[in-house]
Design a protein around this motif. Structure first.
Motif, PDB file in Angstrom:
ATOM      1  N   LEU A 173       0.830  -1.204   0.000  1.00 30.53           N
ATOM      2  CA  LEU A 173       0.000   0.000   0.000  1.00 30.53           C
ATOM      3  C   LEU A 173       0.865   1.254   0.000  1.00 30.53           C
ATOM      4  N   ASN A 174       1.957   1.227   0.763  1.00 30.39           N
ATOM      5  CA  ASN A 174       2.856   2.387   0.798  1.00 30.39           C
ATOM      6  C   ASN A 174       3.450   2.661  -0.580  1.00 30.39           C
ATOM      7  N   ARG A 175       3.843   1.611  -1.288  1.00 28.96           N
ATOM      8  CA  ARG A 175       4.394   1.802  -2.635  1.00 28.96           C
ATOM      9  C   ARG A 175       3.339   2.369  -3.584  1.00 28.96           C
ATOM     10  N   ALA A 176       2.095   1.917  -3.435  1.00 27.16           N
ATOM     11  CA  ALA A 176       1.038   2.426  -4.310  1.00 27.16           C
ATOM     12  C   ALA A 176       0.764   3.906  -4.031  1.00 27.16           C
ATOM     13  N   ILE A 177       0.750   4.289  -2.752  1.00 31.18           N
ATOM     14  CA  ILE A 177       0.520   5.695  -2.399  1.00 31.18           C
ATOM     15  C   ILE A 177       1.657   6.563  -2.915  1.00 31.18           C
ATOM     16  N   SER A 178       2.893   6.114  -2.715  1.00 39.19           N
ATOM     17  CA  SER A 178       4.041   6.891  -3.186  1.00 39.19           C
ATOM     18  C   SER A 178       4.045   6.986  -4.703  1.00 39.19           C
ATOM     19  N   GLY A 179       3.593   5.932  -5.386  1.00 39.06           N
ATOM     20  CA  GLY A 179       3.565   5.964  -6.845  1.00 39.06           C
ATOM     21  C   GLY A 179       2.588   6.971  -7.407  1.00 39.06           C
ATOM     22  N   GLU A 180       1.490   7.228  -6.683  1.00 33.24           N
ATOM     23  CA  GLU A 180       0.519   8.215  -7.166  1.00 33.24           C
ATOM     24  C   GLU A 180       0.955   9.646  -6.900  1.00 33.24           C
ATOM     25  N   ALA A 181       1.878   9.869  -5.944  1.00 30.65           N
ATOM     26  CA  ALA A 181       2.443  11.205  -5.676  1.00 30.65           C
ATOM     27  C   ALA A 181       1.346  12.243  -5.456  1.00 30.65           C
ATOM     28  N   TRP A 182       0.527  12.011  -4.406  1.00 32.14           N
ATOM     29  CA  TRP A 182      -0.573  12.929  -4.127  1.00 32.14           C
ATOM     30  C   TRP A 182      -0.072  14.332  -3.789  1.00 32.14           C
ATOM     31  N   GLY A 183       1.014  14.414  -3.038  1.00 28.95           N
ATOM     32  CA  GLY A 183       1.536  15.734  -2.689  1.00 28.95           C
ATOM     33  C   GLY A 183       1.933  16.548  -3.903  1.00 28.95           C
ATOM     34  N   ARG A 184       2.523  15.890  -4.903  1.00 26.30           N
ATOM     35  CA  ARG A 184       2.911  16.597  -6.121  1.00 26.30           C
ATOM     36  C   ARG A 184       1.689  17.054  -6.895  1.00 26.30           C
ATOM     37  N   THR A 185       0.622  16.252  -6.889  1.00 29.94           N
ATOM     38  CA  THR A 185      -0.617  16.655  -7.561  1.00 29.94           C
ATOM     39  C   THR A 185      -1.197  17.903  -6.918  1.00 29.94           C
ATOM     40  N   VAL A 186      -1.225  17.946  -5.592  1.00 31.91           N
ATOM     41  CA  VAL A 186      -1.769  19.105  -4.890  1.00 31.91           C
ATOM     42  C   VAL A 186      -0.897  20.339  -5.138  1.00 31.91           C
ATOM     43  N   SER A 187       0.426  20.165  -5.155  1.00 32.17           N
ATOM     44  CA  SER A 187       1.316  21.302  -5.420  1.00 32.17           C
ATOM     45  C   SER A 187       1.081  21.870  -6.811  1.00 32.17           C
ATOM     46  N   MET A 188       0.887  20.997  -7.801  1.00 31.44           N
ATOM     47  CA  MET A 188       0.606  21.477  -9.158  1.00 31.44           C
ATOM     48  C   MET A 188      -0.720  22.226  -9.204  1.00 31.44           C
ATOM     49  N   LEU A 189      -1.736  21.691  -8.540  1.00 35.62           N
ATOM     50  CA  LEU A 189      -3.031  22.379  -8.510  1.00 35.62           C
ATOM     51  C   LEU A 189      -2.914  23.733  -7.839  1.00 35.62           C
ATOM     52  N   ALA A 190      -2.071  23.847  -6.813  1.00 34.56           N
ATOM     53  CA  ALA A 190      -1.956  25.101  -6.070  1.00 34.56           C
ATOM     54  C   ALA A 190      -1.441  26.231  -6.959  1.00 34.56           C
ATOM     55  N   TYR A 191      -0.340  25.987  -7.669  1.00 32.01           N
ATOM     56  CA  TYR A 191       0.207  27.099  -8.451  1.00 32.01           C
ATOM     57  C   TYR A 191      -0.553  27.318  -9.754  1.00 32.01           C
ATOM     58  N   LYS A 192      -1.186  26.277 -10.292  1.00 28.51           N
ATOM     59  CA  LYS A 192      -1.925  26.458 -11.541  1.00 28.51           C
ATOM     60  C   LYS A 192      -3.252  27.174 -11.309  1.00 28.51           C
ATOM     61  N   THR A 193      -3.947  26.860 -10.208  1.00 33.67           N
ATOM     62  CA  THR A 193      -5.182  27.599  -9.906  1.00 33.67           C
ATOM     63  C   THR A 193      -4.876  29.054  -9.588  1.00 33.67           C
ATOM     64  N   ALA A 194      -3.790  29.315  -8.866  1.00 29.24           N
ATOM     65  CA  ALA A 194      -3.430  30.696  -8.542  1.00 29.24           C
ATOM     66  C   ALA A 194      -3.100  31.490  -9.798  1.00 29.24           C
ATOM     67  N   ARG A 195      -2.434  30.861 -10.751  1.00 25.16           N
ATOM     68  CA  ARG A 195      -2.075  31.567 -11.968  1.00 25.16           C
ATOM     69  C   ARG A 195      -3.298  31.916 -12.811  1.00 25.16           C
ATOM     70  N   LEU A 196      -4.355  31.090 -12.734  1.00 30.00           N
ATOM     71  CA  LEU A 196      -5.563  31.318 -13.525  1.00 30.00           C
ATOM     72  C   LEU A 196      -6.649  32.050 -12.748  1.00 30.00           C
ATOM     73  N   GLY A 197      -6.334  32.537 -11.553  1.00 30.50           N
ATOM     74  CA  GLY A 197      -7.308  33.295 -10.776  1.00 30.50           C
ATOM     75  C   GLY A 197      -8.190  32.450  -9.884  1.00 30.50           C
ATOM     76  N   GLY A 198      -7.950  31.154  -9.804  1.00 32.63           N
ATOM     77  CA  GLY A 198      -8.742  30.293  -8.939  1.00 32.63           C
ATOM     78  C   GLY A 198      -8.130  30.173  -7.557  1.00 32.63           C
ATOM     79  N   THR A 199      -8.728  29.325  -6.726  1.00 36.17           N
ATOM     80  CA  THR A 199      -8.242  29.103  -5.377  1.00 36.17           C
ATOM     81  C   THR A 199      -8.202  27.608  -5.092  1.00 36.17           C
ATOM     82  N   LEU A 200      -7.257  27.225  -4.246  1.00 36.96           N
ATOM     83  CA  LEU A 200      -7.160  25.851  -3.771  1.00 36.96           C
ATOM     84  C   LEU A 200      -7.356  25.863  -2.264  1.00 36.96           C
ATOM     85  N   CYS A 201      -8.295  25.082  -1.770  1.00 36.15           N
ATOM     86  CA  CYS A 201      -8.602  25.017  -0.344  1.00 36.15           C
ATOM     87  C   CYS A 201      -8.381  23.593   0.152  1.00 36.15           C
TER      88      CYS A 201
END
Length: 426
Positions: A318-346
């Motif tokens: 399970l740990n390998r599967a979670i690390s493979g999906e890289a949830w933290g990296r997905t959230v980081s990408m959403l954070a800067y991309k929503t900010a650049r387009l005028g959106g918000t991440l909560c």
């Protein structure tokens, strides 16, 4: 777009280089020289008294080392100065509690990189739709893959320019990571709808509106079989290596092939994450995710000798599967991309989102019948549906209730925030 206000944006862009074997050797020599320079600085730091550990004395020491050691002369002078600044910055981060103390860099366990501090030394030109040319100090004029428009030539000015770059080597070869600075109009508030996102393994991204974003395995079946064969081959060859002996060339070549396949899988995962998060940021004005502590979720269940853990093999998978999906990296990408387009991440609290019924609001034991099905056990409700979409709707519900996680004094606290409706919904 709001053209009255301009905002400065700094980002990085990584491009793959097309180097000849001779140019690869030159880049390798520079990276090894930079690593050696770091180790010499660390040895100098340990030998000098505290009152002599100054930036001026260290600068004089590396200048003398470049004159005395021919091997260090292959490293450009500005790159050597960058190593010096990075070493002193590492000690500052240690003193301020942001990182551990710097140490020696090993030859095989350290990433190979060379800094190019000045962007004006690059002389970037675009020669083809897919290729550009860049000047690397003491390497020469080389080609790189042009996959993003860069502020070069007539488009470059004091505010829109490339401020520097870094040569980085991974299992797929040498890359050039550009540091880009642009001045862009501040975006107007995004008028798109709100959406909750549930991050998972079987379904990587489930949205509260019923949509999903899924992907295939990062490696094909043939590539996975090849990776398994290489790992078994490396394990067999490692058995014949005595303690303290250097790694044989045959075993090192096997390790390089394993690293190449894993790097290919990571590159495909990054490409999928970038495309998916860009599509979400462009469509939705408010994106709500769970505040997950991934480091705690992937902690090993092995336990200790006195108290051994249970289901250790299942938890490691399970740990390998979670690390493979890289949830933290997905959230980081959403954070800067929503900010650049005028959106918000909560971010909202994570506990209970997968067990609560999004239809009636009750949490009853046994409602999560399987990984994919949610059946509410409340006799007055009885709603059933996809478990991932149910969790995503609960995440959005927490935001609409005014709950958001706001960092304060190094910890996360729950505060009620006032939701501002888009102008179109008023």
């Amino acid at each position: 777009m709001g053209h009255d206000t301009l905002v400065k944006r700094q980002f990085g862009h990584r491009a793959r280089l097309a180097l000849s074997p001779a140019e690869v050797l030159k880049a390798d020599d520079q990276a090894h020289a930079a690593r050696t320079m770091w180790n010499l600085l660390h040895a100098w730091w340990q030998m000098m008294p505290k009152d002599k550990r100054t930036l001026a004395n260290a600068d004089a020491a590396i200048r003398q080392a470049r004159r005395d050691i021919d091997f260090l002369a292959v490293l450009p002078a500005q790159a050597a100065q960058a190593v010096l600044k990075a070493y002193f910055r590492a000690w500052k981060n240690c003193w301020e509690g942001r990182a551990a103390a710097p140490n020696f860099k090993a030859r095989f366990r350290t990433g190979m990189s060379v800094d190019i501090p000045q962007g004006r030394d690059l002389h970037i030109t675009r020669v083809h739709r897919r290729w550009g040319m860049v000047n690397l100090p003491k390497v020469g004029r080389v080609r790189f893959r042009w996959t993003k428009d860069l502020p070069v030539g007539k488009r470059a000015d004091a505010e829109n320019r490339i401020t520097g770059a870094r040569l980085v080597k991974d299992a797929l070869g040498w890359h050039l990571a550009f540091r880009v600075q642009t001045l862009e109009p501040e975006p107007d508030p995004h008028q798109g709808p709100e959406v909750g996102i549930d991050l998972g393994i079987t379904v990587p991204i489930a949205l509260s509106d019923g949509r999903t974003h899924e992907h295939e395995a990062w490696l094909t079946e043939k590539e996975r079989a090849s990776l398994l064969d290489l790992e078994r081959r490396a394990a067999r060859r490692k058995q014949f290596r005595r303690p303290g002996e250097p790694t044989s060339r045959r075993l090192q070549r096997t390790y390089d092939q394993i690293a190449g396949l894993r790097a290919k899988a990571k590159r495909r995962a990054l490409d999928w994450q970038h495309r998916t998060t860009t599509a979400i940021a462009e469509q939705y004005g408010t994106v709500v995710v769970e505040a997950l502590t991934v480091t705690a979720m992937v902690k090993s269940a092995r336990g200790s000798v006195e108290e051994p853990g249970k289901n250790v093999a299942q938890k490691s998978g399970l740990n390998r599967a979670i690390s493979g999906e890289a949830w933290g990296r997905t959230v980081s990408m959403l954070a800067y991309k929503t900010a650049r387009l005028g959106g918000t991440l909560c971010r909202v609290p994570a506990p209970g989102t997968s067990r609560r019924c999004s239809m009636c609001g009750f949490t009853t034991p046994g409602s999560r019948e399987s990984q994919a099905v949610f059946v509410c056990k409340n006799r007055d409700c009885g709603w059933s549906g996809n478990a991932d979409h149910n969790a995503a709707r609960n995440i959005l519900h927490l935001y609409r209730m005014g709950l958001a996680l706001v960092p304060a004094a190094g910890r996360a606290v729950v505060r009620r925030v006032q939701r501002v409706k888009p102008a179109a919904a008023r």
